[in-house]
Design a protein around this motif. Sequence first.
Motif, PDB file in Angstrom:
ATOM      1  N   ALA A  56       0.990  -0.882   0.084  1.00 24.92           N
ATOM      2  CA  ALA A  56      -0.005   0.044   0.234  1.00 24.92           C
ATOM      3  C   ALA A  56       0.833   1.129   0.187  1.00 24.92           C
ATOM      4  O   ALA A  56       0.692   2.446  -0.479  1.00 24.92           O
ATOM      5  N   SER A  57       2.013   1.195   1.232  1.00 24.37           N
ATOM      6  CA  SER A  57       2.971   1.931   1.253  1.00 24.37           C
ATOM      7  C   SER A  57       3.984   2.556  -0.739  1.00 24.37           C
ATOM      8  O   SER A  57       3.951   3.531  -0.789  1.00 24.37           O
ATOM      9  N   ALA A  58       3.759   1.866  -1.175  1.00 23.28           N
ATOM     10  CA  ALA A  58       4.089   1.397  -2.884  1.00 23.28           C
ATOM     11  C   ALA A  58       3.526   2.627  -3.617  1.00 23.28           C
ATOM     12  O   ALA A  58       3.716   3.010  -4.288  1.00 23.28           O
ATOM     13  N   LEU A  59       2.557   2.282  -2.843  1.00 23.69           N
ATOM     14  CA  LEU A  59       1.501   2.165  -4.400  1.00 23.69           C
ATOM     15  C   LEU A  59       0.797   3.850  -4.181  1.00 23.69           C
ATOM     16  O   LEU A  59       0.510   4.617  -4.891  1.00 23.69           O
ATOM     17  N   CYS A  60       1.059   4.271  -3.378  1.00 26.72           N
ATOM     18  CA  CYS A  60       0.310   5.657  -2.192  1.00 26.72           C
ATOM     19  C   CYS A  60       1.831   5.864  -1.976  1.00 26.72           C
ATOM     20  O   CYS A  60       1.383   6.174  -0.589  1.00 26.72           O
ATOM     21  N   LYS A  61       2.811   6.612  -1.916  1.00 30.33           N
ATOM     22  CA  LYS A  61       3.861   7.417  -1.375  1.00 30.33           C
ATOM     23  C   LYS A  61       4.133   8.118  -0.356  1.00 30.33           C
ATOM     24  O   LYS A  61       4.901   8.374   0.140  1.00 30.33           O
ATOM     25  N   ASP A  62       3.464   8.987  -0.648  1.00 31.79           N
ATOM     26  CA  ASP A  62       3.237  10.245   0.718  1.00 31.79           C
ATOM     27  C   ASP A  62       1.891  10.044   1.240  1.00 31.79           C
ATOM     28  O   ASP A  62       1.280  10.798   1.948  1.00 31.79           O
ATOM     29  N   TRP A  63       0.829   8.385   1.467  1.00 30.77           N
ATOM     30  CA  TRP A  63      -0.057   8.562   2.908  1.00 30.77           C
ATOM     31  C   TRP A  63       0.936   7.943   3.785  1.00 30.77           C
ATOM     32  O   TRP A  63       1.194   6.980   3.547  1.00 30.77           O
ATOM     33  N   ASP A  64       0.729   8.078   5.137  1.00 30.17           N
ATOM     34  CA  ASP A  64       1.337   8.423   5.994  1.00 30.17           C
ATOM     35  C   ASP A  64       0.933   6.456   6.815  1.00 30.17           C
ATOM     36  O   ASP A  64       1.622   5.971   7.439  1.00 30.17           O
TER      37      ASP A  64
END
Length: 174
Positions: A56-64
């Motif tokens: 998930a973090s790789a798919l949306c890098k600026d989402w903490d």
Amino acid sequence: LIKQLNGDISDRRLIVKRHPISPQAHMELGSYLGMVGKHLVNREMINEGISECKIASALCKDWDTPLVEPGIILINIGRYDEALVELENAAKILPTITPHLAFNRGYALMQTKKFEQALVDFELVIQKRPNYALALDYAAHCAFMIDDQNKGMKYAKEARKYGELRAYNDWRKG
């Protein structure tokens, strides 16, 4: 209960299968696997949960949230040193330290008795969310642990005002 949990996991896996590039789908699956894995004491499930959060973090890098969630999963099973590694990695990736990251890193630091560092993180949270009772309570605890009585009393009284009484009650007992 196990049948229900497995059904919930299957439902979340199906959502990920149908929406493979949805960070939200991977995040929800990962978080749920971490929670269920904790209760079932299933290391494989916990590790898969952490992996899903990383997708998930790789798919949306600026989402903490998916960057912080592996640390939360590890905190929830008492692996604080490993949680700190994950949370420090999140701090390196994010453009700024979010209150969500600061609170969880502060908690892991507090659990590893790094009270001064933890207090810095809790104070960052308090700056952005001054009525966050649990952050105030933890900040008070950390301040007392580093023998800053004035700061400890100040935060304990604020935490009490918002309904969190632990540090205040401990301070009153001496």
